[in-house]
Design an enzyme around this catalytic site. Structure first.
Site, PDB file in Angstrom:
ATOM      1  N   GLU A 191       0.704  -1.592  -0.053  1.00  0.00           N
ATOM      2  CA  GLU A 191      -0.129  -0.224   0.010  1.00  0.00           C
ATOM      3  C   GLU A 191       0.388   1.362   0.153  1.00  0.00           C
ATOM      4  O   GLU A 191       0.061   1.950  -0.276  1.00  0.00           O
ATOM      5  CB  GLU A 191      -0.722  -0.047   1.271  1.00  0.00           C
ATOM      6  CG  GLU A 191       0.126  -0.260   2.336  1.00  0.00           C
ATOM      7  CD  GLU A 191      -1.747  -0.460   3.834  1.00  0.00           C
ATOM      8  OE1 GLU A 191      -2.212  -0.133   3.017  1.00  0.00           O
ATOM      9  OE2 GLU A 191      -1.025  -0.653   4.910  1.00  0.00           O
ATOM     10  N   ASP A 239      -5.012   2.680   0.024  1.00  0.00           N
ATOM     11  CA  ASP A 239      -3.917   4.057   0.669  1.00  0.00           C
ATOM     12  C   ASP A 239      -2.809   3.609  -0.905  1.00  0.00           C
ATOM     13  O   ASP A 239      -1.719   4.749  -0.772  1.00  0.00           O
ATOM     14  CB  ASP A 239      -2.886   3.047   1.629  1.00  0.00           C
ATOM     15  CG  ASP A 239      -2.899   3.575   3.323  1.00  0.00           C
ATOM     16  OD1 ASP A 239      -3.546   4.717   3.182  1.00  0.00           O
ATOM     17  OD2 ASP A 239      -4.149   2.295   3.692  1.00  0.00           O
ATOM     18  N   CYS A 249      -7.011  -6.239  -2.346  1.00  0.00           N
ATOM     19  CA  CYS A 249      -8.404  -5.842  -1.193  1.00  0.00           C
ATOM     20  C   CYS A 249      -8.331  -4.464  -1.063  1.00  0.00           C
ATOM     21  O   CYS A 249      -9.517  -4.250  -0.065  1.00  0.00           O
ATOM     22  CB  CYS A 249      -7.873  -6.419   0.381  1.00  0.00           C
ATOM     23  SG  CYS A 249      -6.260  -5.881   0.838  1.00  0.00           S
TER      24      CYS A 249
HETATM   25  C1  PEP Z   1      -6.370   0.107   1.732  1.00  0.00           C
HETATM   26  O1  PEP Z   1      -5.358   0.685   1.982  1.00  0.00           O
HETATM   27  O2  PEP Z   1      -6.558  -0.627   0.369  1.00  0.00           O
HETATM   28  C2  PEP Z   1      -6.274  -1.132   2.697  1.00  0.00           C
HETATM   29  C3  PEP Z   1      -7.780  -2.301   1.926  1.00  0.00           C
HETATM   30  O3  PEP Z   1      -6.652  -0.359   4.098  1.00  0.00           O
HETATM   31  P1  PEP Z   1      -7.412   0.331   4.676  1.00  0.00           P
HETATM   32  O4  PEP Z   1      -8.902   0.532   3.569  1.00  0.00           O
HETATM   33  O5  PEP Z   1      -8.081  -0.521   5.896  1.00  0.00           O
HETATM   34  O6  PEP Z   1      -6.339   1.411   4.882  1.00  0.00           O
HETATM   35 MG    MG Z   2      -4.663   0.786   4.110  1.00  0.00          MG
END
Ligand code: PEP
Ligand code: MG
Length: 594
Positions: free
Chosen positions: A440, A464, A511
């Site tokens: 990320e 991110d 994800c």
């Molecule tokens: C992301 O950064 O894509 C992620 C899945 O984590 P979060 O949204 O919890 O930062």
């Molecule tokens: Mg993230």
């Protein structure tokens, strides 16, 4: 409850966040939570005992209500969903709250209702002022309890009544409200406040009630009796639509219902492209209550369990190793034989910092693995809890906000030490848990070859990654236009990550929210992503796209996406492609209502 002051405007659209997909059309019911403002009244010293008894009686009645709600929830949604109300039940006799109310009545010689209001409001204010969205949302549960006790003190009836077959418009609803409303067959709901992770959102999804939260102004635009449309897919509320709009929504509603029928048949079919490539579909989860959604939507395990929420469940940032181990074990138990991927606590950024630490630039600051490596008192109990729970079934562990290879190495030392400790303690655990990193931050994608040698899997966090590649704050409306997850620079990093992983034979999951963007799905398959992990309700539509394409086609689309210099043009192109290949899914594409 008719609001005569308000003249509803024809065809008004309120934008919010769709938290439970589906289309509801029907008469609005403006639901106003009746909150009581209790006045302080002095109580004679000889009546203090009686006042305390009145409080105890009201708590007992509130307990009885909650037991009823728990029974209805269990019957409608199963055991796991009932845990929200079991938690409320515990709050009623909370170690801090209950004695505090008693002490307040005694020390101030004041009426029970006022004591409840004062003590609970104080606790709620702390929660509402918290940096954590999760805690702010949980303060609603406390308000629910407060109202419940005060109503019983006033011998009032609990009114969670609305007109049958209506669409409920409210400032905010509690999970209990929506459970009780569902018995009256509500068609949908829209709320001024709330977020996707609030319990009411989770309940709405589980009950299949189309819902929108965070509209800001729904209650000021709607009167009881107005005809409204809740578009839980696009997150829109349309008030008194004109005939053409209404007709278009009726068609959409019918198409969506048909799609859902087909989705049920799709559930047991493999997630596989026409040329025989399997793409694993997993779920992103934050709370155990969401687990029933896995099977309903054909998820094969959990690709991302965000543990921040779980750790904040208790209203405190630090939950003991014991409590975590129990919670994680329950999750694994319910998900086995499929795998559960627990992400190590990702504090900082837009999420809570328990130490009250403030930063000017939190997304570039003390966040994720940086905090955890600095704070073994947070990291070690969580690792021990995950390891202990791993004896129950397949488990993976995922590290957030990694930027340097040294962080992985340092983590592994702690991981190995923790396993040694458990071995010495004679605690059973899986000694072979795959360790992965979130991709990320651009540095990880750029050095993916190096990282691939050290970890067992990658999980790409496009939420991110996009913000760090394009220098766009993911939560800032002012720059939302340039937050483009399909930007060629982002896609290039995804490709590098997949290539590096496959060169050494480790899998790549994605994800971030990009997985729910159906325009992106063929491109991601073409770039080489092996698993998509998303909020479970979106998985059937994703599977529909996968089953309608060849991976080789995806490769062609990825090539095109990587050189695209016009995002609008590419979006239009993908929309046409989806319409031709996977008709029906265009539903889930944002844009003007069709
Ligand atoms: C992301 O950064 O894509 C992620 C899945 O984590 P979060 O949204 O919890 O930062
Ligand atoms: Mg993230």
């Amino acid at each position: 409850m008719m609001d005569s002051q308000k003249t509803s405007e024809e065809g008004t659209v309120s934008k919010g966040i769709g938290v439970s997909p589906g289309i509801a059309i029907g008469p609005a019911y403006l639901y106003a939570r009746v909150s009581f403002d209790v006045e302080a009244q002095a109580v004679d010293p000889e009546k203090i005992e009686h006042e305390k008894q009145r409080f105890e009686d009201a708590v007992r009645k509130a307990e009885r209500d909650l037991h009823k709600i728990i029974a209805v929830t269990r019957e409608k949604l199963g055991e796991d969903s009932a845990t929200i109300f079991e938690a409320q039940l515990m709050m009623l006799r909370d170690q801090a709250m209950y004695p505090e109310v008693i002490a307040f009545i005694e020390s101030k010689g004041i009426n029970a209702g006022y004591a409840v209001q004062s003590v609970m409001s104080k606790h709620r204010q702390v929660m509402e002022a918290s940096d954590s969205e999760y805690l702010r949302e949980r303060s609603n549960d406390l308000l629910d309890i407060q109202d419940r006790i005060i109503r019983h003190l006033r011998r009032g009836r609990i009114l969670s009544a609305v007109d049958e077959n209506s669409i409920v418009i409210a400032e905010n609803l509690t999970a209990a409200d929506i459970i009780l409303f569902s018995r009256r067959g509500i068609l949908g709901c829209a709320m001024d406040f709330g977020g996707p992770t609030s319990h009411v959102s989770i309940m709405a999804r589980a009950l299949g009630v189309p819902a929108i939260v965070s509209t800001h102004n729904a209650t000021s635009k709607v009167s009881t009796g107005d005809l409204v449309v809740v578009d839980g897919i696009r997150g829109e509320l349309i008030v008194n639509p004109d005939e053409d709009t209404l007709a278009a929504y009726r068609v959409k509603q019918e198409r969506y219902a048909r799609l859902q029928q087909q989705d049920r048949q799709l559930m047991d079919l493999p997630s596989e492209t026409l040329d025989g490539h399997s793409i694993e579909l997993q779920a992103n989860l934050e709370l155990r209550e969401e687990i029933p959604l896995l099977e309903e939507n054909g998820a094969k395990g959990i690709g991302l369990f965000r543990t921040e929420m779980l750790l904040l469940m208790e209203g405190r940032a630090l939950v003991t190793e014991e409590e975590q181990a129990l919670e994680y074990s329950k999750v694994i138990d319910a998900v086995t034989p499929h795998t559960t991927t627990f992400r190590v606590l990702d504090l900082g950024g837009d999420k809570l910092l328990p130490m009250g630490h403030r930063e000017h630039n939190p997304f570039l600051g003390w966040r994720g693995i940086r905090i955890m490596l600095d704070k073994p008192e947070l990291l070690v109990p969580q690792l021990k809890a995950i390891l202990r729970a791993s004896a129950k079934g397949p488990t993976r562990i995922l590290l957030p906000m990694v930027t340097q290879i040294s962080e992985v190495r340092r983590f592994k030392e702690v991981w190995a030490d923790t396993m040694d400790t458990l071995t010495r303690e004679g605690v059973p655990f899986d000694s072979d848990i795959p360790v992965g990193v979130m991709v990320e931050v651009p540095s990880v994608a750029l050095q993916a070859r190096l990282f691939a040698e050290e970890v067992d899997f990658f999980s790409i966090g496009t939420n991110d990654l996009t913000q760090y590649v394009l220098a766009v704050d993911r939560g800032n409306d002012m720059v939302a236009e340039i937050y483009d997850e399909l930007h060629p620079a982002v896609l290039q990093l995804i490709r590098m990550t997949c290539d590096a992983a496959h060169a050494v034979g480790i899998p790549v999951s994605l994800c971030g929210e990009l997985a729910t963007n159906l325009r992106a799905v063929p491109v991601l398959l073409g770039l080489g992503v092996d698993t998509l992990s998303a909020s479970p309700v979106y998985l059937p539509a994703i599977k529909r796209v996968i089953r309608a394409m060849k991976r080789t086609e995806g490769e062609g689309l990825a090539e095109r996406a990587l050189v695209s210099s016009d995002p609008e043009e590419f979006r239009g192109f993908m929309d046409r492609w989806l319409e031709e290949h996977a008709c029906g899914v265009s539903f889930f594409l944002e844009g003007p209502a069709d």
